[in-house]
Write a protein that holds these residues in place. Sequence first.
Motif, PDB file in Angstrom:
ATOM      1  N   SER A 328      16.861  19.816  36.502  1.00  0.00           N
ATOM      2  CA  SER A 328      17.744  20.756  37.179  1.00  0.00           C
ATOM      3  C   SER A 328      17.030  22.042  37.580  1.00  0.00           C
ATOM      4  O   SER A 328      17.587  22.844  38.332  1.00  0.00           O
ATOM      5  CB  SER A 328      18.937  21.100  36.284  1.00  0.00           C
ATOM      6  OG  SER A 328      18.501  21.733  35.097  1.00  0.00           O
ATOM      7  N   ARG A 329      15.795  22.266  37.087  1.00  0.00           N
ATOM      8  CA  ARG A 329      15.043  23.474  37.414  1.00  0.00           C
ATOM      9  C   ARG A 329      13.883  23.205  38.356  1.00  0.00           C
ATOM     10  O   ARG A 329      13.210  24.137  38.798  1.00  0.00           O
ATOM     11  CB  ARG A 329      14.497  24.125  36.140  1.00  0.00           C
ATOM     12  CG  ARG A 329      15.557  24.488  35.123  1.00  0.00           C
ATOM     13  CD  ARG A 329      14.912  25.114  33.900  1.00  0.00           C
ATOM     14  NE  ARG A 329      15.887  25.424  32.853  1.00  0.00           N
ATOM     15  CZ  ARG A 329      15.590  25.956  31.675  1.00  0.00           C
ATOM     16  NH1 ARG A 329      14.313  26.242  31.405  1.00  0.00           N
ATOM     17  NH2 ARG A 329      16.520  26.206  30.785  1.00  0.00           N
ATOM     18  N   ARG A 342      17.951  27.638  39.509  1.00  0.00           N
ATOM     19  CA  ARG A 342      19.356  27.208  39.401  1.00  0.00           C
ATOM     20  C   ARG A 342      20.229  28.458  39.469  1.00  0.00           C
ATOM     21  O   ARG A 342      20.525  29.108  38.460  1.00  0.00           O
ATOM     22  CB  ARG A 342      19.570  26.462  38.081  1.00  0.00           C
ATOM     23  CG  ARG A 342      20.952  25.840  37.923  1.00  0.00           C
ATOM     24  CD  ARG A 342      21.131  24.631  38.831  1.00  0.00           C
ATOM     25  NE  ARG A 342      22.439  24.027  38.658  1.00  0.00           N
ATOM     26  CZ  ARG A 342      22.679  22.960  37.890  1.00  0.00           C
ATOM     27  NH1 ARG A 342      21.696  22.394  37.228  1.00  0.00           N
ATOM     28  NH2 ARG A 342      23.886  22.461  37.796  1.00  0.00           N
ATOM     29  N   PHE A 348      21.201  25.197  44.141  1.00  0.00           N
ATOM     30  CA  PHE A 348      19.794  25.307  43.760  1.00  0.00           C
ATOM     31  C   PHE A 348      19.051  26.004  44.897  1.00  0.00           C
ATOM     32  O   PHE A 348      19.218  25.637  46.065  1.00  0.00           O
ATOM     33  CB  PHE A 348      19.208  23.909  43.526  1.00  0.00           C
ATOM     34  CG  PHE A 348      17.749  23.899  43.168  1.00  0.00           C
ATOM     35  CD1 PHE A 348      17.343  23.890  41.840  1.00  0.00           C
ATOM     36  CD2 PHE A 348      16.768  23.882  44.154  1.00  0.00           C
ATOM     37  CE1 PHE A 348      16.006  23.873  41.507  1.00  0.00           C
ATOM     38  CE2 PHE A 348      15.436  23.867  43.833  1.00  0.00           C
ATOM     39  CZ  PHE A 348      15.045  23.869  42.508  1.00  0.00           C
ATOM     40  N   ALA A 359      22.860  21.571  43.613  1.00  0.00           N
ATOM     41  CA  ALA A 359      22.059  21.478  42.393  1.00  0.00           C
ATOM     42  C   ALA A 359      21.994  20.050  41.858  1.00  0.00           C
ATOM     43  O   ALA A 359      20.924  19.575  41.453  1.00  0.00           O
ATOM     44  CB  ALA A 359      22.628  22.424  41.335  1.00  0.00           C
TER      45      ALA A 359
END
Length: 412
Positions: A328-329, A342, A348, A359
């Motif tokens: 997710s990053r 994020r 994102f 995201a």
Amino acid sequence: MKLVVQVRLLPTPEQSAALEATLHACNEAASWVSEVAFERGEFKNFPLRKHTYDSVKSRWGLGAQAAQHVIKKTCDAYTTLKANLKAGNLGRPGSTRYRRAAEKPVVFRPQGAQPYDDRMLSWQIPGRTVSIWTTGGRVKSVAFTASAEQLSTLALYRKGESDLLERDGMWFLNATCEVPEAPLNTDPVDFLGIDLGIVNIATTSDGEILAGRELNRIRIRERGLRAKLQRKNTPSAKRRRKKRRRKEARRAKDINHKIAKHVVAEAERTGCGIALEDLTGIRERVRLRKPQRATHASWSFHQLGQFIAYKARRAGVPVVHVDPAYTSRTCAECGHIDKANRVSQAWFACRSCGFVDHADRNSSRNIRARAWELWRRGAQSTAPAPPRTPRGGTGRKPSITASDARCASPAL
């Protein structure tokens, strides 16, 4: 592969009474066998029969096959308990939950499921009836209801035992069927990355978002209604709460089945594999505020993953589980990893290249890329992987290893 087909029985009041007496007798006998096994420390099937078989038949009036199934059911329960204790599913050794499970015999509920084999149960599928053994004798022409697909599966692939169980006053038979699998696609053209979440149940790398608004609304409504009924605490409130206790779980299961069916059909149509996150242990790794705990605890990601896995196996679609760390990053375009990428739950924005995307869609693309690398490296791996060198700390591994890749490919 083995599948379970559940059909609902429609017994008459007399037949229902005979089935209920049979279940109570079998489970009471199983609890006694469990006490004997716990006292003697004997949890294997054939040695335990020497101490319990004759008593089970005479005290509870069970037939030979029923008595053997009662003893085997008890041994299977202890095997499952041992596996759960070893895996840490019941807490750490020495904890209250661990000791509560390990320091006393297993007890069976009066309505617990009882296995039946073909000597005790016969199916008349065209007439939609079964003939089933009970402690009061053979009960014939017990009607059952099933869909056309279930009837076809039973007629073609039923093999092995069936379990009789009672749930909320309804009777069911769970029949084991051995269904043929499609040939596995060992050369997928790509992978369909699936990001699992709470707000969005599943987001695919193709950009499709399967939102969970309806399910989350149902969970919130049911949670509020349960609290309201519990505060009321009248006899009618208790009856209503008991009647609705599985409604939320049934709804969530139905939605997960539909999502899994859709995802597998899309992967099969496009010739792709499916990439999922390995979220094992996520409940123990995260710390949440109290208002978020109920929502996180009801997140049924494991059930959805199981549904996707077995439906994909039946369709011949390969499934790869990848490490979800930093998906997710990480920017799906340039690979830059930063917590600040994020910007919110939904969006994102890469701090390096300026890439902006949903995201969950960005995460699913990272999952797809990891699965493709995992599959490619696994298909090309021919030598044993070197032993891993121990590292300090308790963090998870940051990258994909060669041994992981080789295990991911069923071709090796």
